[in-house]
Design an enzyme around this catalytic site. Structure first.
Site, PDB file in Angstrom:
ATOM      1  N   GLU A   1     -18.834 -43.496  -5.764  1.00 45.79           N
ATOM      2  CA  GLU A   1     -18.466 -42.695  -4.501  1.00 45.79           C
ATOM      3  C   GLU A   1     -17.992 -43.656  -3.346  1.00 45.79           C
ATOM      4  OE1 GLU A   1     -21.304 -40.099  -3.731  1.00 45.79           O
ATOM      5  OE2 GLU A   1     -21.250 -39.143  -5.433  1.00 45.79           O
TER       6      GLU A   1
ATOM      7  N   HIS B   1     -29.945 -37.271   2.674  1.00 47.80           N
ATOM      8  CA  HIS B   1     -30.522 -38.202   1.941  1.00 47.80           C
ATOM      9  C   HIS B   1     -30.325 -39.748   2.258  1.00 47.80           C
ATOM     10  CE1 HIS B   1     -32.581 -34.943   0.159  1.00 47.80           C
ATOM     11  NE2 HIS B   1     -32.519 -35.303  -1.112  1.00 47.80           N
TER      12      HIS B   1
ATOM     13  N   ARG C   1     -12.128 -37.534   6.705  1.00 43.64           N
ATOM     14  CA  ARG C   1     -11.164 -37.521   5.228  1.00 43.64           C
ATOM     15  C   ARG C   1     -11.093 -36.006   5.074  1.00 43.64           C
ATOM     16  NH1 ARG C   1     -14.503 -41.621   3.352  1.00 43.64           N
ATOM     17  NH2 ARG C   1     -15.293 -40.130   1.793  1.00 43.64           N
ATOM     18  N   ASP C   2     -11.914 -35.036   5.288  1.00 37.38           N
ATOM     19  CA  ASP C   2     -11.893 -33.850   4.926  1.00 37.38           C
ATOM     20  C   ASP C   2     -10.825 -33.160   5.830  1.00 37.38           C
ATOM     21  OD1 ASP C   2     -13.602 -33.632   2.906  1.00 37.38           O
ATOM     22  OD2 ASP C   2     -15.436 -33.178   4.112  1.00 37.38           O
TER      23      ASP C   2
ATOM     24  N   HIS D   1     -25.249 -35.598   5.499  1.00 40.23           N
ATOM     25  CA  HIS D   1     -25.518 -36.853   5.157  1.00 40.23           C
ATOM     26  C   HIS D   1     -27.089 -37.074   5.061  1.00 40.23           C
ATOM     27  CE1 HIS D   1     -23.026 -40.310   3.195  1.00 40.23           C
ATOM     28  NE2 HIS D   1     -22.703 -39.245   2.459  1.00 40.23           N
TER      29      HIS D   1
ATOM     30  N   HIS E   1     -25.186 -30.329  -5.186  1.00 41.27           N
ATOM     31  CA  HIS E   1     -24.378 -30.832  -4.204  1.00 41.27           C
ATOM     32  C   HIS E   1     -22.879 -30.450  -4.346  1.00 41.27           C
ATOM     33  CE1 HIS E   1     -23.294 -33.566  -0.713  1.00 41.27           C
ATOM     34  NE2 HIS E   1     -22.376 -33.739  -1.265  1.00 41.27           N
TER      35      HIS E   1
END
Length: 725
Positions: free
Chosen positions: A298, A82, A101-102, A80, A34
C-alpha cells in the site's frame, strides 16, 4: 490471513480449484472488512443517496453534488485510526494523502481539509504524544501540498486512550464536464501506473485495519503503516491535473487500501471487464520484492490511469516532465478476470467480480440492555446536587472538550488558495466558490450521546452538523460519514451500528440531505476496551456569500433570540461529565420535526434579511445555552444579559437544566433591536427574546451568573497550551 473457513470454501467453489498463495493473499485483503464492507453493506442501504443536487452517490472514491451550472463539489471522508494509534505522525499524514488522492482521482482540485479527532485525556502521557504527532502529521502534510485545513472537531475521553480516531474530510471542485470515474470500460485500453514507487510498506494494511489492536500491535503491525511523501504528492497532483487537461483519460483511481489488487480489480469490475498486469513492468523501490508483496503493498502517492493506447506516449511525456516514475503495467481485457503475469507466465487468475464484490456477512445483533447480550451496565443512576452555575460555566469553558482549539488550528495553513472566507473557530468553515456562491463545511459527532442511545446519538450527529452549516447561512446539500465502531462480530456492537444508521437515515431523509460517500471503521478495540460508537459526519452547505453569518456578538443593544425548546436533558452532557464525572442515563432525543422547523426558521430569516437585521447565529449543543452564549461573548468581546425565565422550555425544569441541557434543535440568534418583532413573526418554531447584548459582563439572572468577559476568556483560552508546553 483473515479469510474465514466458509469464505475459503466459497472461494474454492468460485475458482473451481484451490487458490495459490498469491491469489489467497489478494482474496484475503479484498475480503477484509476494510475493503469489502461485508458486515456493513446491508445496513448502509438504509441511507438516502439520491437528491436534487446529487451527481454521484456512494460507490466510487468520493461523492459528487452540483453547486452551480458549471461546478460540482467532490467530497469524501476516510479514517486512519489503527495506523495513527501505532505511528501517529505517519498514520495521520498518510490519512491526509489517501483522502486527497480520492478527490484528485475524480478529476477535482482539492480545496479544503477537515479533521475529526478523538484521543485520551491530555493528562495521559501517551494520549498527549499521539495527539501532538497526529496534529503535526496533518499539519505537515496538508501545508506542504497546499490544501488548507479549514475545520474539524476534537474530543478527549478516557475511552480513546488505546483507540484514537483520526477521520479526515476532503472537498474539491471540478467542472461537471471534467468528472472522471474509477472505471475501465473499454477492452484494449491501457493501465498506466504513476507516482511513488512500490515498496514493502503498508503490506496487510487493510487486514491490519480489520482486526482489533493489542498491546503488541505497536511493534508487530508497524510495517503495515504506509509511508507518506507530501512532496511527491504535490507533483502527482500537478501531473494529474495536466494529464486530465490534455489527455482523454478514460478512468482514474488512486492506490489506497489494498494497493494494486484493489485498484485494478475494482476498475475492471466496474467496467464489466477483466485486466491483465505484467508485474515486471511495475517500478519498485526495493530489490527482491515478490509478486505477493507487489500486489499487496500500500505504498503511497500512486495513481492508475486508464487511457486509449494512442494516448500512452503523450501521457508518459507529462509524467516524465514532472520526473515521476510511470509505466504501462497492463491492459483491459474481456476475460472478466484479473490475470497477473511475470515475464509472460501467468501466476494468478481470479475473477474481478470475486475480488471486488465478496459476499456479505449477516451479523447477529442484540440490545446490550437485554440479558445475555454483551457487557452489562448495572450501575445505578446517580442523582447529583447542582453546584454554583457560575463555577460550572467556568469549569466547562476550561474543559478539554469545550475550550479553544486554537493550539491545533494555528498549526494549519487555512488560507492557502485564498478561498477561505470564515476560518476555523466558528460553527463551520466557509469557502468562496465564485463571486456570489460559497460552501460551508463542518464535521460533528457526540460519542457519549451515541453510547447512551445509538439511534438518537447517530441522528444527533447529522442534526448538529446541519445546524452548524445553517448557522452560517447555508442550505445543507449532502452528508458524508466515517462510522467508527468496535468489533462487528460482537452482537452488542453490531446492534449499536444498526441503531445508529437508522437514526442517521431518518434525519437525513427528513432534511432530504443524501449521504453520498463514507467509510466504515470497525474493530476499534484494544484488549477488551471498545471505542465509544462514533458516527462522525460531515455536512456541506451551499450559500450566497451575502448570507454569511458568524457567531460573535456584534453590537450593543442587539436582542438575543433563542429558537427551539429546552428540555431536562442533562444525561450524557458535558455538564455531567466535567462537573460530576458521570456518564449515564439517556441521551437527548432528536425530534425530527422540531429540528427541521428550527433550521428552516433560521434559513428563512437569513435569506429574507434585506436590512442586515440578523447579526449573529450560533447553534446550541455541547454545554447548552450557557456555553453557547459565553462563546458568542468571548468571540465578539461583548457581554450580554440573559433572563432565564424567557427561555422556551418544558415546565418545571431546574436552572441547571435550563442552562446546561444539550437538547437538540436550538439556535441562538442576535437581531438589531428595531427589527425584533419582524424577525420573530417569521419564525415558525418555539422562539423568544431571552436577553440583550452589551457591556463587558455576561449576566444570567443576576443571582446565577455574573462574570466579566475577561474571566471567561481566561477559562476558555490556553487550556491545551498548558499541556503542550
Amino acid at each position: 490471513m483473515t479469510l474465514t473457513d466458509s469464505e475459503c470454501k466459497f472461494v474454492k467453489k468460485e475458482l473451481g480449484r484451490d487458490p495459490n498463495s498469491l491469489e489467497y493473499g489478494m482474496l484475503d485483503i479484498m475480503f477484509s472488512e476494510h475493503c469489502s464492507y461485508k458486515s456493513s453493506r446491508p445496513i448502509l442501504r438504509l441511507f438516502p443517496n439520491e437528491g436534487k443536487h446529487v451527481i454521484l452517490g456512494p460507490g466510487d472514491d468520493a461523492g459528487i453534488v452540483e453547486l452551480t451550472d458549471e461546478l460540482a463539489l467532490v467530497i469524501g471522508m476516510e479514517s486512519h485510526n489503527h495506523p495513527s494509534a501505532i505511528e501517529p505522525y505517519g498514520g495521520a499524514g498518510t490519512g491526509i494523502g489517501g483522502i486527497l488522492r480520492d478527490i484528485i482521482s475524480m478529476g477535482a482540485k482539492p480545496i479544503a481539509l477537515l479533521d475529526s479527532l478523538r484521543f485520551g485525556p491530555l493528562e495521559d502521557q501517551k494520549s498527549r504524544y499521539i495527539f501532538e504527532y497526529v496534529v503535526k502529521g496533518i499539519s505537515d502534510y496538508g501545508n506542504r501540498v497546499g490544501v488548507p485545513t479549514v475545520g474539524g472537531e476534537i474530543e478527549f475521553d478516557d475511552n480513546f486512550k488505546f483507540n484514537p480516531l483520526v477521520n479526515v474530510i476532503c472537498a474539491g471542485l471540478v467542472n461537471k464536464s471534467d468528472i472522471v470515474l474509477g472505471s475501465a470500460p473499454n477492452v484494449g485500453d491501457i493501465f498506466v501506473l504513476m507516482g511513488g514507487t512500490t515498496g514493502r510498506d503498508g503490506i496487510h494494511g487493510v487486514t491490519f485495519a480489520s482486526e482489533e489492536l493489542t498491546t503488541e500491535s505497536e511493534l508487530e503491525s508497524r510495517p503495515a503503516v504506509q509511508v507518506g511523501d507530501p512532496f511527491t504528492k504535490k507533483m502527482v497532483m500537478e501531473a494529474t491535473f495536466e494529464a486530465l487537461d490534455k489527455i482523454d483519460v478514460v478512468g482514474l483511481k488512486d492506490l489506497g487500501g489494498g494497493g494494486l489488487t484493489c485498484c485494478v480489480s475494482e476498475m475492471a469490475a466496474k467496467g464489466g471487464n477483466g485486466a491483465e498486469v505484467e508485474l515486471t513492468t511495475i517500478p519498485l523501490r526495493e530489490e527482491g520484492m515478490t509478486p505477493y508483496e507487489i500486489m499487496l503493498s500500500e505504498s503511497q502517492e500512486r495513481m492508475i490511469f486508464v487511457v486509449n493506447p494512442k494516448d500512452v506516449d503523450a501521457l508518459m511525456e507529462i509524467f516524465n516532465k514532472y520526473e515521476l516514475p510511470a509505466a504501462v503495467i497492463g491492459k483491459v481485457t474481456d476475460t472478466g478476470s484479473l490475470v497477473l503475469k511475470k515475464e509472460g507466465e501467468v501466476i494468478a487468475n481470479v475473477q474481478t467480480e470475486l475480488l471486488s464484490d465478496p459476499p456479505v456477512v449477516n451479523r447477529e445483533s442484540c440490545n446490550p440492555k437485554e440479558k445475555g447480550c454483551g457487557p452489562s451496565e448495572s450501575a445505578e443512576y446517580q442523582e447529583v446536587e447542582d453546584i454554583d452555575p457560575q463555577e460550572s460555566l467556568l469549569k466547562l469553558l476550561s474543559s478539554q472538550n469545550i475550550a479553544s482549539k486554537s493550539w491545533v488550528y494555528r498549526q494549519y495553513d487555512h488560507e492557502v488558495q485564498i478561498r477561505t472566507v470564515i476560518k476555523p473557530g466558528d460553527d463551520a468553515a466557509v469557502l468562496r466558490i465564485d463571486d456570489e456562491k460559497a460552501i460551508a463545511l463542518t464535521s460533528d459527532c457526540n460519542s457519549i450521546h451515541t453510547k447512551l442511545d445509538p439511534y438518537h446519538g447517530g441522528a444527533g450527529a447529522i442534526a448538529e452538523a446541519i445546524r452548524n452549516v445553517v448557522s452560517m447561512g447555508a442550505e445543507p446539500v449532502c452528508v458524508v460519514d466515517c462510522l467508527n465502531f468496535g468489533n462487528p462480530e460482537k452482537p452488542d456492537v453490531f446492534w449499536q451500528f444498526k441503531e445508529c444508521i437508522k437514526g442517521m437515515s431518518d434525519i437525513a431523509n427528513k432534511f432530504e440531505t443524501p449521504v453520498i460517500s463514507g467509510n466504515v471503521s470497525f474493530y476499534n478495540e484494544t484488549e477488551g476496551v471498545t471505542v465509544n460508537p462514533s458516527p462522525v459526519v460531515g455536512v456541506a452547505g451551499l450559500m450566497n456569500i451575502k448570507d454569511i453569518r458568524t457567531m460573535d456578538f456584534k453590537n450593543e443593544e442587539d436582542k438575543i433570540i433563542l429558537i427551539g425548546k429546552t428540555y431536562p436533558e442533562l444525561d450524557g452532557s458535558q455538564y455531567h461529565k466535567e462537573i460530576f464525572d458521570i456518564v449515564q442515563g439517556k441521551s437527548p432525543k432528536v425530534n425530527m420535526d422540531a429540528e427541521f422547523e428550527s433550521s428552516e426558521a433560521v434559513l428563512k430569516i437569513i435569506h429574507e434579511d434585506e436590512n442586515d437585521a440578523v447579526t449573529a447565529v450560533h447553534d446550541c449543543s455541547a454545554g447548552g445555552i450557557a456555553v453557547a452564549v459565553a462563546e458568542m461573548a468571548i468571540s465578539g468581546d461583548l457581554g450580554a444579559t440573559i433572563d432565564v425565565s424567557k427561555v422556551p422550555k418544558e415546565d418545571n425544569i431546574s436552572d441547571a437544566e435550563t442552562l446546561f441541557s444539550e437538547s437538540n434543535a436550538r439556535f441562538i440568534v442576535t437581531v438589531k433591536s428595531e427589527y425584533v418583532d419582524e424577525i420573530l413573526n417569521k419564525i415558525n418554531a418555539p422562539a423568544a427574546v431571552i436577553g440583550e447584548v452589551g457591556g463587558k459582563t455576561l449576566t444570567i439572572d443576576q443571582n446565577l451568573i455574573n462574570v466579566d468577559i475577561e474571566k471567561l476568556k481566561e477559562s476558555y483560552y490556553g487550556v491545551i497550551e498548558k499541556f503542550m508546553a
